[in-house]
Scaffold this active site. Structure first.
Site, PDB file in Angstrom:
ATOM      1  N   LYS A 143       0.870  -1.181   0.000  1.00  0.00           N
ATOM      2  CA  LYS A 143       0.000   0.000   0.000  1.00  0.00           C
ATOM      3  C   LYS A 143       0.898   1.219   0.000  1.00  0.00           C
ATOM      4  CE  LYS A 143      -4.492   0.797   0.111  1.00  0.00           C
ATOM      5  NZ  LYS A 143      -5.565  -0.071  -0.401  1.00  0.00           N
TER       6      LYS A 143
HETATM    7  P1  NAD Z   1     -12.885   7.672  -2.600  1.00  0.00           P
HETATM    8  O1  NAD Z   1     -11.903   8.682  -2.226  1.00  0.00           O
HETATM    9  O2  NAD Z   1     -13.275   7.533  -4.034  1.00  0.00           O
HETATM   10  O3  NAD Z   1     -14.243   7.835  -1.746  1.00  0.00           O
HETATM   11  C1  NAD Z   1     -14.258   7.942  -0.358  1.00  0.00           C
HETATM   12  C2  NAD Z   1     -15.644   8.412   0.041  1.00  0.00           C
HETATM   13  O4  NAD Z   1     -15.768   8.376   1.454  1.00  0.00           O
HETATM   14  C3  NAD Z   1     -15.944   9.837  -0.392  1.00  0.00           C
HETATM   15  O5  NAD Z   1     -17.275   9.896  -0.859  1.00  0.00           O
HETATM   16  C4  NAD Z   1     -15.797  10.619   0.901  1.00  0.00           C
HETATM   17  O6  NAD Z   1     -16.555  11.823   0.892  1.00  0.00           O
HETATM   18  C5  NAD Z   1     -16.364   9.603   1.879  1.00  0.00           C
HETATM   19  N1  NAD Z   1     -16.068   9.867   3.287  1.00  0.00           N
HETATM   20  C6  NAD Z   1     -14.913  10.268   3.865  1.00  0.00           C
HETATM   21  N2  NAD Z   1     -15.090  10.419   5.191  1.00  0.00           N
HETATM   22  C7  NAD Z   1     -16.384  10.083   5.449  1.00  0.00           C
HETATM   23  C8  NAD Z   1     -17.195  10.036   6.623  1.00  0.00           C
HETATM   24  N3  NAD Z   1     -16.693  10.344   7.813  1.00  0.00           N
HETATM   25  N4  NAD Z   1     -18.488   9.655   6.510  1.00  0.00           N
HETATM   26  C9  NAD Z   1     -19.000   9.332   5.321  1.00  0.00           C
HETATM   27  N5  NAD Z   1     -18.295   9.358   4.170  1.00  0.00           N
HETATM   28  C10 NAD Z   1     -16.999   9.730   4.236  1.00  0.00           C
HETATM   29  O7  NAD Z   1     -12.305   6.269  -2.065  1.00  0.00           O
HETATM   30  P2  NAD Z   1     -12.691   4.808  -2.546  1.00  0.00           P
HETATM   31  O8  NAD Z   1     -11.707   4.381  -3.569  1.00  0.00           O
HETATM   32  O9  NAD Z   1     -14.144   4.729  -2.830  1.00  0.00           O
HETATM   33  O10 NAD Z   1     -12.335   3.967  -1.225  1.00  0.00           O
HETATM   34  C11 NAD Z   1     -13.252   3.830  -0.147  1.00  0.00           C
HETATM   35  C12 NAD Z   1     -12.827   2.645   0.707  1.00  0.00           C
HETATM   36  O11 NAD Z   1     -12.787   1.453  -0.097  1.00  0.00           O
HETATM   37  C13 NAD Z   1     -11.424   2.744   1.330  1.00  0.00           C
HETATM   38  O12 NAD Z   1     -11.427   2.073   2.566  1.00  0.00           O
HETATM   39  C14 NAD Z   1     -10.552   1.978   0.345  1.00  0.00           C
HETATM   40  O13 NAD Z   1      -9.350   1.514   0.920  1.00  0.00           O
HETATM   41  C15 NAD Z   1     -11.499   0.847  -0.006  1.00  0.00           C
HETATM   42  N6  NAD Z   1     -11.211   0.149  -1.249  1.00  0.00           N
HETATM   43  C16 NAD Z   1     -11.127   0.839  -2.430  1.00  0.00           C
HETATM   44  C17 NAD Z   1     -10.872   0.147  -3.603  1.00  0.00           C
HETATM   45  C18 NAD Z   1     -10.837   0.837  -4.947  1.00  0.00           C
HETATM   46  O14 NAD Z   1     -10.749   0.132  -5.959  1.00  0.00           O
HETATM   47  N7  NAD Z   1     -10.947   2.159  -5.031  1.00  0.00           N
HETATM   48  C19 NAD Z   1     -10.659  -1.238  -3.571  1.00  0.00           C
HETATM   49  C20 NAD Z   1     -10.763  -1.908  -2.351  1.00  0.00           C
HETATM   50  C21 NAD Z   1     -11.044  -1.204  -1.199  1.00  0.00           C
END
Ligand code: NAD
Length: 444
Positions: A137
């Site tokens: 990561k």
């Molecule tokens: P992103 O940056 O696209 O979206 C994050 C979202 O969370 C945003 O809408 C943000 O406004 C919201 N957020 C932040 N703080 C918040 C709170 N306190 N309450 C409610 N919403 C809140 O990120 P993402 O890529 O969608 O990743 C989200 C999660 O999924 C992370 O834990 C990431 O590690 C995990 N993840 C992502 C992927 C991927 O392919 N992008 C794959 C596996 C896991």
């Protein structure tokens, strides 16, 4: 007998034997920073799996500590000419099953313990999904929303330049995570390629299609969340209500795909606020609103809700898809959803996990529920290495197959050995990595 034959004497691993290597991980007392809390949770889960698998202390220690951690200073010139310095990280947790794989996060609170925890979860996730990768990561402690596009490009390129010795298509392959997207991946691919002197699309996944991205990658994590949720749901989707925390890359499309499957998505939130409509939100209209307004806040066809209320709503399915450590000992007793599908990494603390298990709540753990992203990242990388591309349907079929196989393996072990889905998922993931270590032996 191999490690993944699973010793027959152990069943149920929630005893209170202290972890001899990391005593704090045996009693995760919700430590100081969110990153430290995430790392304590990851080590607690590993300690449980190690006990279940009967791993010796030396192997447990190897698995509990990252193979390599790099901290870099990233100087960035702001538009007004000032120079600022931010911290960046790349952690390769384990390389025993193949090149390291894991996203890059841009978030102000990102720190080394958080990135280490996320790298560890990537190792188990790749092993559980049956794809030939180790776990890694990366992160940069910046708020991407506070930078201009040109500043963001400069941060990205300088960070990549600093971690250049670690990454490469056969060494370590980054991908998007919180705060990064396909544009970030394009800059990473370009910076790496400029240094190599030729185009290297396989150095990063989640790229734009025009640079060798894969059909189906943008929605892959969310598609995997949908597959996992429908497998775990004990009723027909038409009878299920859903709340989604986080409306970014994972949450917005998870809401969409669950709505497409017939579920009633009644509430969603992002960093700025939450909205609710008991009769069901029009997710496509909400996505259009969020794309234009930058947040779900202010969407007309719904009422406002607080962040806490969303997590505690009376729904069938809760999908946390934002950040780690949001379901804790203090709010877990008030969670009313019967099924939690972890789109985010590490959203549930170990203490909350125990409370939810005792209350009969089913939790589909992160390393299973959100594995769709890394699965299609793997498919993208395979296409890049072959200089070939597959149809959307080919990608979808392979994703569905790998997700379903992983889900069924976890569900069977959970049933046979009276484990939670998280314990079973970790037993399988950790077991496969431990087995790879044993087969390779220790050099020198
Ligand atoms: P992103 O940056 O696209 O979206 C994050 C979202 O969370 C945003 O809408 C943000 O406004 C919201 N957020 C932040 N703080 C918040 C709170 N306190 N309450 C409610 N919403 C809140 O990120 P993402 O890529 O969608 O990743 C989200 C999660 O999924 C992370 O834990 C990431 O590690 C995990 N993840 C992502 C992927 C991927 O392919 N992008 C794959 C596996 C896991």
């Amino acid at each position: 007998m191999t490690i993944t034959d699973f010793p027959t004497t152990a069943s149920g691993v929630r005893d209170e034997v202290p972890d001899p290597l990391f005593p704090a991980a045996s009693h995760p007392a919700e430590p100081a920073s969110p990153g430290e809390q995430a790392l304590a949770a990851a080590r607690f889960q590993l300690a449980e799996a190690s006990r279940f698998l009967g791993l010796d202390e030396g192997l447990h220690l190897m698995l509990a500590t990252p193979r390599r951690s790099l901290t870099v200073s990233v100087p960035v010139r702001r538009e007004d000419g000032r120079m600022e310095v931010v911290q960046g990280y790349r952690v390769q947790h384990n390389l025993s099953r193949g090149p390291a794989k894991g996203g890059i996060r841009f978030h102000p609170s990102t720190d080394l313990p958080e990135v280490t925890a996320l790298a560890m979860w990537m190792t188990w996730k790749c092993a559980l999904a049956g794809i030939p990768y180790g776990g890694a990561k990366g992160g940069v402690a910046v708020d991407p929303g506070a930078l201009t596009t040109r500043e963001l490009e400069r941060v990205t390129r300088r960070y990549v330049n600093e971690i250049l010795p670690l990454i490469g298509p056969e060494k370590d392959i980054p991908a998007p995570d919180v705060g990064t997207d396909e544009q970030t991946m394009a800059w990473i691919m370009d910076t790496y390629s400029a240094n190599a002197g030729y185009s290297v699309p396989g150095v990063v996944t989640g790229k734009p299609m025009t640079l060798g991205g894969s059909l189906g990658r943008a929605g892959a994590t969310s598609r995997g969340v949908q597959i996992a949720a429908l497998q775990a749901l004990s009723r027909s989707p038409e009878d299920a209500t859903v709340a989604v925390q986080g409306f970014g890359k994972v949450g917005a499309l998870a809401a969409q795909y669950l709505a497409d499957a017939g579920c009633r998505v009644v509430a969603v939130s992002d960093a700025t606020g939450a909205v609710v409509r008991r009769t069901g939100l029009d997710v496509a209209a909400l996505r259009a609103h969020a794309a234009e307004a930058g947040s779900v806040y202010g969407y007309r066809d719904a009422d406002a809700l607080s962040h806490d209320e969303l997590l505690e709503m009376d729904v069938d399915v809760l999908v946390p898809a934002a950040l780690e450590g949001v379901i804790t000992a203090s709010n877990a007793p008030r969670v009313r959803a019967r099924l939690i599908v972890e789109g985010a990494n590490g959203p549930t603390t170990p203490e909350a996990d125990r409370i939810l298990t005792e209350a009969g709540v089913t939790v589909v753990p992160d390393i299973l529920a959100n594995a769709g992203g890394v699965i299609v990242s793997y498919l993208e990388w395979v296409q890049n290495m072959q200089a070939y591309s597959w149809s959307a349907n080919e990608v979808e079929v392979k994703l569905r197959d790998l997700m379903t196989t992983a889900f069924q393996a976890v569900a069977s072990l959970s049933e046979e050995r009276d484990l939670t889905l998280r314990q079973a998922a970790h037993a399988i993931g950790v077991g496969r990595v431990a087995e790879a270590h044993q087969m390779r032996g220790l050099y020198p």
